[in-house]
Design a protein around this motif. Sequence first.
Motif, PDB file in Angstrom:
ATOM      1  N   TYR A 197      20.738  -9.649 113.606  1.00 13.86           N
ATOM      2  CA  TYR A 197      19.904 -10.593 112.875  1.00 13.86           C
ATOM      3  C   TYR A 197      20.768 -11.279 111.814  1.00 13.86           C
ATOM      4  O   TYR A 197      21.652 -10.648 111.232  1.00 13.86           O
ATOM      5  CB  TYR A 197      18.761  -9.873 112.150  1.00 13.86           C
ATOM      6  N   ALA A 201      17.561 -13.666 107.591  1.00 15.26           N
ATOM      7  CA  ALA A 201      16.301 -13.399 108.292  1.00 15.26           C
ATOM      8  C   ALA A 201      15.321 -12.625 107.429  1.00 15.26           C
ATOM      9  O   ALA A 201      14.126 -12.593 107.726  1.00 15.26           O
ATOM     10  CB  ALA A 201      16.574 -12.624 109.583  1.00 15.26           C
ATOM     11  N   GLY A 227      17.664 -14.588 115.690  1.00 14.15           N
ATOM     12  CA  GLY A 227      16.501 -14.245 114.875  1.00 14.15           C
ATOM     13  C   GLY A 227      15.439 -13.452 115.592  1.00 14.15           C
ATOM     14  O   GLY A 227      14.507 -12.956 114.964  1.00 14.15           O
TER      15      GLY A 227
END
Length: 297
Positions: A197, A201, A227
Amino acid sequence: MELRHLRYFVAVAEELSFTRAAERLHIGQPPLSHQIQMLEAEVGAQLLERSKRWVRLTEAGKLFLDDARRVLSLSEQAVQTARRAERGEAGELRVGFTFSTPLTPLFATVINRYRRRYPGVTLTLHERSTLAQINALAGRELDLGLVRPPESALPEAVTTTELRRDPLVMVLPEEHPLAARKTLRIRDLEGQPLVMYPKTAGTGIHPQIFRLCRAAGFEPTIAMEAGEASTMAGLVAAGFGIAVLPSSFDIIRLSGVLYRPLADKDATTALLLAQRKDEISPLVAAFRAIALEAASA
């Protein structure tokens, strides 16, 4: 104009007798007659014709009766709606969830159970990162949030309750040399390209992986960022690297991808229920009770 005046008028109009209406209302006849006179004076129209032997509605009274009944019905409806809201059975509940929370079976269990038990509540769901949910709770834009452990300290106004704890797993291409082992450790990630990620995020997984790697004596090598957990699994299948995700995400089944547990005791993450500390809403209390009930099953 008071509601009791409307009730008095409706009773007289339905009984067409002050005597019977007074008995029905459990008040004296003279006070009832006086209240009707006051109502007529306030309305500015004669609503009833009276004699010693009969009572009749005027044309104005007939029309006023229809509206009076509607007003009384609406007032009773308002009372019932307020009482249902006090019991957590009506109103709107705004619940946030992270992008990957629906992959956790607990999510569907809680949402379906709540909707069955409280069909009169408008349940609105908002997909947001953990950090965005916490900020929205503090700003009273959300009532509850399903979040992962945040990277930063919680605002003073927000508190969390752990619903479940998931071990972290390594997501590997099936042809990867590490795939031959049934259990892996964080140190096996050293030198391996990672799909992660992005830091922006707002998920706690990103900093947690960095902490685990540093505790094992190395810096992680980031090859790609994505994401969504499903995107990360797809990038693993395409050979871009290895990912680390909560074990509940192993329901994402892609050809060429394997999941292997991590043996490190700190390689876990939690699903948390976040809310404001000063929250007194019965809606929130009902949802919280169902979430804890489902989590303990």
